[in-house]
Each structure stands twice: as C-alpha cells, then as structure tokens.
Write an enzyme that holds these catalytic residues in place. Sequence first.
Site, mmCIF file in Angstrom:
data_model
loop_
_atom_site.group_PDB
_atom_site.id
_atom_site.type_symbol
_atom_site.label_atom_id
_atom_site.label_comp_id
_atom_site.label_asym_id
_atom_site.label_seq_id
_atom_site.Cartn_x
_atom_site.Cartn_y
_atom_site.Cartn_z
ATOM 1 N N GLU A 59 -5.588 -10.448 -2.305
ATOM 2 C CA GLU A 59 -6.382 -10.395 -1.063
ATOM 3 C C GLU A 59 -7.876 -10.391 -1.374
ATOM 4 O O GLU A 59 -8.643 -9.611 -0.806
ATOM 5 C CB GLU A 59 -6.017 -9.142 -0.247
ATOM 6 C CG GLU A 59 -4.540 -9.015 0.040
ATOM 7 C CD GLU A 59 -4.184 -7.893 1.005
ATOM 8 O OE1 GLU A 59 -5.104 -7.308 1.610
ATOM 9 O OE2 GLU A 59 -2.985 -7.607 1.138
ATOM 10 N N GLU A 107 0.808 -1.220 0.000
ATOM 11 C CA GLU A 107 0.000 0.000 0.000
ATOM 12 C C GLU A 107 0.846 1.279 0.000
ATOM 13 O O GLU A 107 0.738 2.107 0.920
ATOM 14 C CB GLU A 107 -0.970 -0.030 1.198
ATOM 15 C CG GLU A 107 -1.849 -1.275 1.172
ATOM 16 C CD GLU A 107 -2.834 -1.369 2.329
ATOM 17 O OE1 GLU A 107 -2.710 -0.592 3.289
ATOM 18 O OE2 GLU A 107 -3.746 -2.216 2.245
HETATM 19 C C1 XIL Z 1 -5.603 -6.942 7.850
HETATM 20 C C2 XIL Z 1 -5.972 -8.179 8.640
HETATM 21 O O1 XIL Z 1 -6.810 -9.018 7.908
HETATM 22 C C3 XIL Z 1 -6.632 -7.673 9.886
HETATM 23 O O2 XIL Z 1 -7.105 -8.717 10.664
HETATM 24 C C4 XIL Z 1 -5.653 -6.790 10.640
HETATM 25 O O3 XIL Z 1 -6.180 -6.269 11.751
HETATM 26 C C5 XIL Z 1 -5.219 -5.636 9.769
HETATM 27 O O4 XIL Z 1 -4.708 -6.138 8.574
HETATM 28 N N1 XIL Z 1 -4.741 -4.944 3.322
HETATM 29 C C6 XIL Z 1 -3.646 -5.668 3.695
HETATM 30 C C7 XIL Z 1 -3.758 -6.625 4.789
HETATM 31 O O5 XIL Z 1 -2.602 -5.624 3.024
HETATM 32 O O6 XIL Z 1 -2.560 -6.795 5.491
HETATM 33 C C8 XIL Z 1 -4.866 -6.256 5.729
HETATM 34 O O7 XIL Z 1 -5.000 -7.308 6.659
HETATM 35 C C9 XIL Z 1 -6.158 -6.019 4.981
HETATM 36 C C10 XIL Z 1 -5.998 -4.895 4.021
#
Ligand code: XIL
Length: 364
Positions: A261, A154
């Site tokens: 994701e 990100e």
């Molecule tokens: C999220 C997890 O799923 C959560 O449980 C945690 O609290 C925060 O992180 N984008 C990403 C992931 O790259 O690492 C994130 O994961 C969700 C959004």
Amino acid sequence: MNLDRRSVILGALGLAACDFPVAGAVASVPPLRGASAHPIGCTVTAAECLDVIASNRLAEQFSQLTPEFEMKMNALQRSDGSRSFGAADIIMAYAKSHGQSVHGHALVWYLHQPAYFTALANTQQVIGRELDRYIADVCGHFRGAVRGWDVVNEPLSPNGEMIRPCLWSNALGDDGYIIRSFEAARQADPDAILFLNEYDLESRPEKRLAFLKLVERLLRAGSPIDGIGTQTHATIDLADGAIAETLRELAGFGLKIHVSELDISFGAPRFDIESLASKRARQAQQARAIAEAYLALPAEQHYAFTLWGMIDSQSHLRRPPRNLVDDEPLAFDESGRPKPMARAIYDAFAAAPPAQGDGVMPGR
Ligand code: XIL
C-alpha cells in the site's frame, strides 16, 4: 533537511517553487508496467473502471490492481447473510480485459464488522461457522481469478503490544481467528497466495518485532501463510535504511513479500520553507530506496509492488480522518502527470534483473 540552494532562496523569497516549470515535474516517464515483468500495482475502484480518463491511466501504468473498497467485508456482506459481488466483478472484468492481475483485499479486518455478524450470537461455534462460510463464499467466487489475498489485515494494535481485539478475536481467540481464516482461505482457493498484511512495520521496530513473532507462531501452528504484506504508508522523513532493514527482516521466513500500500507522505503540515521541488525530490529518493530494497530480495520472494492510489488528489490521506488536503503522497499529480517519484520507481524496476517466479498472471 535536504534543501538545495535554489529551494532555500525560493523559500526565503516566499515563492512557491511550483510557479516554475521545473518544480518537481517530470517531462515524461514511460509507463511503469513497461519497466519490467515485476507486477507493479495500484488501488482501483469500480467507479474508476467506469471512468474513461481514470481507467485509461490505470491500464497504461499498472500490471496489477488491488480493489480499494470493493472486496472488503463491509462492501461484500449484505444484512441478510448473502454477499454482493457486483462492484468487485466490475473490477475483475476490467483487469482481465487489460491484462492485469488482481490482489484481493481484505478477507478479515478488525475495522469491518458488518451488522450481519455483530447480530449473531458471539460464540466460537456461530462466529466460526459464519466466518468459514464467508471466506468460502468470497474466495470461492473469485477462485482462479484473484492472484492472492490479504487474508487478515492489520492484526496488531498500533504499537504491536497485542492482537487487536475485535469480533473475530473475541469469539475465536487472538491467534485462533487468524489461523482459522488462513485455513478457510486455503481450502476455498488452494492456488491463491495468502498474505498477512500490516502497517508501520518500517517506522515502529517494536511493532515489527511483534509482527515477526506472530508470523513465527502462525507458521509453527501450521497455518498456510504464503506471504507478508507490508503496507508502507511512509513519509519523506523515513530514516535512511529503515525500509531495507524491514524488508530483509520480513523476508527471513522465506515467504513472499508484498509492498502492498505504498504512499510517501510529506508529513503533517508544519511551518517550513522547504520548497515543493525539494519535497518531491526527497519523496523520489525514498521511493527509489523502497523499490531497490524490494528488488534486492531473493527473486522467488517477490510478489508485487503496489501503490495506494495513482494520483495525489485521490489519496486516502487527503480524506477523513487524516484530512491532509495539501499532501502529495503518490507518484502522479492531480492531472495524472508523473512526478519524480514515478521516475524513481520506473528507473529502479527498469534496472533490476528480470522477474522470476509467477510474475503477472492476467486473469489470475
Ligand atoms: C482505506 C481506503 O483507502 C479509504 O478510502 C477507506 O475509507 C478506508 O480504507 N490500510 C488498509 C486499507 O489496509 O484498506 C486502507 O484503505 C488504508 C490503510
């Protein structure tokens, strides 16, 4: 809205479609990992590896795993400057014993700035040295065992106007910290496939453009970037064709592509009469379109197709800060039964030409 007649009638009668056995449930779907040799991934936690039900489900369905927390900086970094690999090693051992590859997530993320780093002098020299040491330690620890890494996660602001300001960009420069992180990762594990990972690329064209420009700058600077991760936290309302256009544009550099994701939210809670069965059907249509768009990319650019969670009740969208407690963004219901989304993904992969390239590498 894509309401069928039955949904409208059920809605008008105030009946929840889920009272009926056909409410979007699917009797049986073969395990996703059996659909093809393309890696199909899911998040995992160390706790799930140690839980009989969860670990059996994940082993049955998925050929690749992404640790949800355990390889993030806040999990690995101790306050005394050393690293803590115990939980991540549980996942590595579990994946190895089930013939699953592991995708490392994520070396550097603006959101994770552990106290050890924020307490350091904020200079290019000190932060640069400690970030190099961190990446060398982490990539070195998993060298030869992790298949690929999200090196920077990100990098852009929500709409893509700028590189997100963070500890790393302040000390090392906007593109500078990204370039440095990729170089350190390449040095520490020369065979790992290195990704830049970002979200909302399918829903915000201006962010996608900024992301493409960033990748171009990094490549021009000679940065050893091998792949693009597109998180694909989508919704059932995603415009037709948006995902195919996005993946085609991202693939223009010839780099590997990771749908990294995936979840497909029902969207913000609102007053509507759309039945659960209809929402699940639209979700399955989106999933199929996303899988087909991924599979339509050149064979050598495939990396993996990863879901951000297996069962709805575990989705990060149900937890703070989103708190979408009724949402069903994933492919399996709370009991682990496949939803139409699982069927759609299975069918798309089963119909695709065989995977080429490096496919799944158990233990790597
Ligand atoms: C999220 C997890 O799923 C959560 O449980 C945690 O609290 C925060 O992180 N984008 C990403 C992931 O790259 O690492 C994130 O994961 C969700 C959004």
